[in-house]
Design a protein around this motif. Structure first.
Motif, PDB file in Angstrom:
ATOM      1  N   ARG A 230       0.828  -1.208   0.000  1.00  0.00           N
ATOM      2  CA  ARG A 230       0.000   0.000   0.000  1.00  0.00           C
ATOM      3  C   ARG A 230       0.863   1.259   0.000  1.00  0.00           C
ATOM      4  NH1 ARG A 230      -4.969  -1.353   4.290  1.00  0.00           N
ATOM      5  NH2 ARG A 230      -6.598  -1.590   2.700  1.00  0.00           N
ATOM      6  N   LYS A 231       1.978   1.203   0.699  1.00  0.00           N
ATOM      7  CA  LYS A 231       2.876   2.363   0.756  1.00  0.00           C
ATOM      8  C   LYS A 231       3.456   2.689  -0.617  1.00  0.00           C
ATOM      9  CE  LYS A 231       4.136   1.251   5.512  1.00  0.00           C
ATOM     10  NZ  LYS A 231       5.197   0.698   6.410  1.00  0.00           N
ATOM     11  N   ALA A 232       3.493   1.674  -1.486  1.00  0.00           N
ATOM     12  CA  ALA A 232       4.022   1.876  -2.838  1.00  0.00           C
ATOM     13  C   ALA A 232       2.910   2.131  -3.850  1.00  0.00           C
ATOM     14  CB  ALA A 232       4.831   0.654  -3.263  1.00  0.00           C
ATOM     15  N   GLY A 233       1.671   2.308  -3.357  1.00  0.00           N
ATOM     16  CA  GLY A 233       0.575   2.672  -4.244  1.00  0.00           C
ATOM     17  C   GLY A 233      -0.473   1.610  -4.485  1.00  0.00           C
ATOM     18  N   LEU A 234      -0.278   0.413  -3.967  1.00  0.00           N
ATOM     19  CA  LEU A 234      -1.288  -0.628  -4.147  1.00  0.00           C
ATOM     20  C   LEU A 234      -2.562  -0.246  -3.406  1.00  0.00           C
ATOM     21  CD1 LEU A 234      -1.729  -3.687  -5.153  1.00  0.00           C
ATOM     22  CD2 LEU A 234      -1.312  -4.293  -2.758  1.00  0.00           C
ATOM     23  N   ARG A 235      -3.696  -0.478  -4.033  1.00  0.00           N
ATOM     24  CA  ARG A 235      -4.983  -0.288  -3.369  1.00  0.00           C
ATOM     25  C   ARG A 235      -5.464  -1.656  -2.905  1.00  0.00           C
ATOM     26  NH1 ARG A 235      -3.127   3.934  -3.360  1.00  0.00           N
ATOM     27  NH2 ARG A 235      -3.859   5.846  -4.355  1.00  0.00           N
ATOM     28  N   ALA A 236      -6.011  -1.735  -1.713  1.00  0.00           N
ATOM     29  CA  ALA A 236      -6.326  -3.056  -1.155  1.00  0.00           C
ATOM     30  C   ALA A 236      -7.495  -3.006  -0.193  1.00  0.00           C
ATOM     31  CB  ALA A 236      -5.101  -3.625  -0.454  1.00  0.00           C
ATOM     32  N   VAL A 237      -8.118  -4.180  -0.054  1.00  0.00           N
ATOM     33  CA  VAL A 237      -9.174  -4.395   0.938  1.00  0.00           C
ATOM     34  C   VAL A 237      -8.762  -5.592   1.787  1.00  0.00           C
ATOM     35  CG1 VAL A 237     -11.597  -4.959   1.335  1.00  0.00           C
ATOM     36  CG2 VAL A 237     -10.950  -3.532  -0.632  1.00  0.00           C
ATOM     37  N   LEU A 238      -8.697  -5.401   3.098  1.00  0.00           N
ATOM     38  CA  LEU A 238      -8.376  -6.471   4.036  1.00  0.00           C
ATOM     39  C   LEU A 238      -9.667  -6.904   4.719  1.00  0.00           C
ATOM     40  CD1 LEU A 238      -5.150  -4.929   5.635  1.00  0.00           C
ATOM     41  CD2 LEU A 238      -5.328  -6.501   3.702  1.00  0.00           C
ATOM     42  N   LEU A 239     -10.042  -8.151   4.476  1.00  0.00           N
ATOM     43  CA  LEU A 239     -11.299  -8.701   4.987  1.00  0.00           C
ATOM     44  C   LEU A 239     -10.995  -9.769   6.028  1.00  0.00           C
ATOM     45  CD1 LEU A 239     -14.370  -9.370   4.896  1.00  0.00           C
ATOM     46  CD2 LEU A 239     -13.919 -10.686   2.815  1.00  0.00           C
ATOM     47  N   ALA A 240     -11.602  -9.667   7.203  1.00  0.00           N
ATOM     48  CA  ALA A 240     -11.381 -10.655   8.267  1.00  0.00           C
ATOM     49  C   ALA A 240     -12.706 -11.231   8.734  1.00  0.00           C
ATOM     50  CB  ALA A 240     -10.660 -10.023   9.451  1.00  0.00           C
ATOM     51  N   THR A 241     -12.675 -12.525   9.056  1.00  0.00           N
ATOM     52  CA  THR A 241     -13.818 -13.139   9.722  1.00  0.00           C
ATOM     53  C   THR A 241     -13.499 -13.299  11.207  1.00  0.00           C
ATOM     54  OG1 THR A 241     -13.237 -15.494   9.648  1.00  0.00           O
ATOM     55  CG2 THR A 241     -14.131 -14.527   7.618  1.00  0.00           C
ATOM     56  N   ARG A 242     -14.537 -13.424  11.988  1.00  0.00           N
ATOM     57  CA  ARG A 242     -14.367 -13.645  13.431  1.00  0.00           C
ATOM     58  C   ARG A 242     -14.278 -15.132  13.761  1.00  0.00           C
ATOM     59  NH1 ARG A 242     -18.217  -9.344  13.329  1.00  0.00           N
ATOM     60  NH2 ARG A 242     -17.381  -7.422  14.253  1.00  0.00           N
ATOM     61  N   SER A 243     -14.122 -15.981  12.757  1.00  0.00           N
ATOM     62  CA  SER A 243     -14.153 -17.429  12.950  1.00  0.00           C
ATOM     63  C   SER A 243     -13.201 -17.896  14.029  1.00  0.00           C
ATOM     64  CB  SER A 243     -13.820 -18.141  11.631  1.00  0.00           C
ATOM     65  OG  SER A 243     -14.735 -17.814  10.621  1.00  0.00           O
ATOM     66  N   SER A 244     -11.978 -17.376  14.028  1.00  0.00           N
ATOM     67  CA  SER A 244     -10.947 -17.823  14.969  1.00  0.00           C
ATOM     68  C   SER A 244     -10.781 -16.888  16.153  1.00  0.00           C
ATOM     69  CB  SER A 244      -9.603 -17.968  14.244  1.00  0.00           C
ATOM     70  OG  SER A 244      -9.670 -18.965  13.266  1.00  0.00           O
ATOM     71  N   GLY A 245     -11.483 -15.780  16.153  1.00  0.00           N
ATOM     72  CA  GLY A 245     -11.348 -14.821  17.243  1.00  0.00           C
ATOM     73  C   GLY A 245      -9.985 -14.184  17.318  1.00  0.00           C
ATOM     74  N   ALA A 246      -9.324 -14.021  16.160  1.00  0.00           N
ATOM     75  CA  ALA A 246      -7.974 -13.440  16.125  1.00  0.00           C
ATOM     76  C   ALA A 246      -8.090 -11.918  16.218  1.00  0.00           C
ATOM     77  CB  ALA A 246      -7.256 -13.845  14.844  1.00  0.00           C
ATOM     78  N   THR A 247      -8.017 -11.409  17.449  1.00  0.00           N
ATOM     79  CA  THR A 247      -8.275  -9.992  17.711  1.00  0.00           C
ATOM     80  C   THR A 247      -7.380  -9.070  16.888  1.00  0.00           C
ATOM     81  OG1 THR A 247      -8.956 -10.525  19.963  1.00  0.00           O
ATOM     82  CG2 THR A 247      -8.394  -8.240  19.515  1.00  0.00           C
ATOM     83  N   GLU A 248      -6.102  -9.382  16.818  1.00  0.00           N
ATOM     84  CA  GLU A 248      -5.168  -8.510  16.102  1.00  0.00           C
ATOM     85  C   GLU A 248      -5.515  -8.421  14.621  1.00  0.00           C
ATOM     86  OE1 GLU A 248      -0.316  -7.852  15.649  1.00  0.00           O
ATOM     87  OE2 GLU A 248      -1.103  -9.526  16.833  1.00  0.00           O
ATOM     88  N   LEU A 249      -5.916  -9.534  14.038  1.00  0.00           N
ATOM     89  CA  LEU A 249      -6.299  -9.545  12.629  1.00  0.00           C
ATOM     90  C   LEU A 249      -7.577  -8.730  12.425  1.00  0.00           C
ATOM     91  CD1 LEU A 249      -5.401 -11.136   9.920  1.00  0.00           C
ATOM     92  CD2 LEU A 249      -7.483 -12.434  10.340  1.00  0.00           C
ATOM     93  N   ILE A 250      -8.546  -8.933  13.304  1.00  0.00           N
ATOM     94  CA  ILE A 250      -9.820  -8.229  13.200  1.00  0.00           C
ATOM     95  C   ILE A 250      -9.611  -6.725  13.295  1.00  0.00           C
ATOM     96  CG2 ILE A 250     -12.022  -7.838  14.398  1.00  0.00           C
ATOM     97  CD1 ILE A 250     -11.916 -10.872  15.130  1.00  0.00           C
ATOM     98  N   ASP A 254     -10.154  -3.980   7.141  1.00  0.00           N
ATOM     99  CA  ASP A 254     -11.002  -2.915   6.623  1.00  0.00           C
ATOM    100  C   ASP A 254     -12.472  -3.311   6.693  1.00  0.00           C
ATOM    101  OD1 ASP A 254      -8.702  -1.382   5.695  1.00  0.00           O
ATOM    102  OD2 ASP A 254      -8.534  -2.877   4.108  1.00  0.00           O
ATOM    103  N   ILE A 255     -12.739  -4.615   6.534  1.00  0.00           N
ATOM    104  CA  ILE A 255     -14.096  -5.160   6.630  1.00  0.00           C
ATOM    105  C   ILE A 255     -14.050  -6.371   7.545  1.00  0.00           C
ATOM    106  CG2 ILE A 255     -16.035  -6.194   5.366  1.00  0.00           C
ATOM    107  CD1 ILE A 255     -15.016  -4.860   2.835  1.00  0.00           C
ATOM    108  N   VAL A 256     -15.009  -6.486   8.449  1.00  0.00           N
ATOM    109  CA  VAL A 256     -15.083  -7.629   9.369  1.00  0.00           C
ATOM    110  C   VAL A 256     -16.459  -8.273   9.236  1.00  0.00           C
ATOM    111  CG1 VAL A 256     -14.938  -8.407  11.761  1.00  0.00           C
ATOM    112  CG2 VAL A 256     -13.490  -6.518  10.985  1.00  0.00           C
ATOM    113  N   VAL A 257     -16.460  -9.594   9.083  1.00  0.00           N
ATOM    114  CA  VAL A 257     -17.713 -10.353   9.026  1.00  0.00           C
ATOM    115  C   VAL A 257     -17.639 -11.478  10.056  1.00  0.00           C
ATOM    116  CG1 VAL A 257     -18.156  -9.798   6.608  1.00  0.00           C
ATOM    117  CG2 VAL A 257     -16.831 -11.844   7.185  1.00  0.00           C
TER     118      VAL A 257
END
Length: 277
Positions: A230-250, A254-257
């Motif tokens: 992203r710092k070099a210009g890439l546009r991105a969407v980071l999507l996380a599920t709560r399946s594993s309860g990984a707080t840091e990832l959540i 950018d989107i959480v389901v």
């Protein structure tokens, strides 16, 4: 279908970039906990209804669709049921955290050599588990890595903590790395993770935008790799599920389901937005 709740400006920019120019986009996802619900027996994992169809629909518009997993590539393709699936003829599966690559277009797997330390760890694990008083801990042999699951044990959290120190010692002795996950500790070759795999995919495709979906601590490396790009210009969407309860990832997403069904909803909304454009 309406646009899902996107919590960050970077995520909104990523979404808009994918919709505006899908031919420059890579859509990538973990399998377990993202396309498939987490189950006690890893061999019984299957995609939720609509997951493959959502990927196939996106595949018609974007540069590349990929599954990035710690499982062996052929195991992942079999469990996911992607072989011969209409619309997924260009799918790539990066297995063993990128050590293996399966291309739907050829049906072939290419792979890097497995470090000798994995075989040594494999031979020592039964004795280690016996000494720890946890001989029934399930060892998932991924050929290039070894995952010790405690989910099936009476006290899974306590068992995980009892195994952390001896597995750390085993990792050091065999020149492997110990990676924690959701009630699992995995012995893995150093320098191999989903971040390395995703970085290679981004660079080999020349992606201008990326969506990556994950659920576990192992997906943090992929999130971090995308943040670097992203710092070099890439546009991105980071999507996380709560399946594993990984707080840091959540917290980094950018989107959480809640679960894989939510992932299908997001992917379907994205393909709807592309079609409407």
């Amino acid at each position: 279908m309406s646009t899902p709740v996107i919590q960050t400006d970077a995520g909104r920019e990523g979404w808009e970039a994918i919709v505006a120019h899908p031919v420059g986009a890579v859509i990538s996802s973990d399998f377990d906990g993202v396309l498939s619900p987490l189950v006690e027996d890893p061999a019984r994992a299957r995609p939720v209804d609509g997951a493959l169809d959502a990927l196939a629909r996106l595949a018609r518009s974007v540069k590349q669709v990929a599954i990035v997993t710690g499982r062996p590539a052929l195991v992942a393709t079999e469990l996911a049921g992607v072989t011969g699936h209409a619309g997924l003829g260009s799918l790539v599966v990066l297995g063993h955290y990128g050590l293996e690559r399966w291309d739907a277009s050829t049906g072939r797997v290419t792979s890097e050599p497995v470090p000798e330390g994995v075989a040594v760890a494999r031979s020592r694990l039964p004795g280690l588990l016996q000494e720890a008083g946890l001989p029934d801990a399930f060892v998932e042999d991924k050929e290039s890595s070894l995952a010790v699951h405690t989910r099936r044990l009476p006290d899974p959290v306590g068992a995980l903590e009892r195994l952390r120190a001896p597995l750390t010692e085993l990792a050091a002795a065999t020149e492997l790395r110990l990676e924690p996950g959701n009630l699992v500790l995995e012995l893995r070759p150093p320098g191999i993770d989903k971040g390395v795999a995703l970085r290679g995919l981004i660079e080999s495709t020349g992606a201008e935008s990326v969506l990556y979906a994950g659920d576990d601590l192992g997906d943090l490396a992929a999130f971090r790799a995308i943040d670097e790009h992203r710092k070099a210009g890439l546009r991105a969407v980071l999507l996380a599920t709560r399946s594993s309860g990984a707080t840091e990832l959540i917290e980094a997403a950018d989107i959480v389901v809640d679960d894989p069904t939510g992932v299908v909803t997001v992917l379907t909304a994205l393909s709807d937005a592309i079609a409407a454009r």
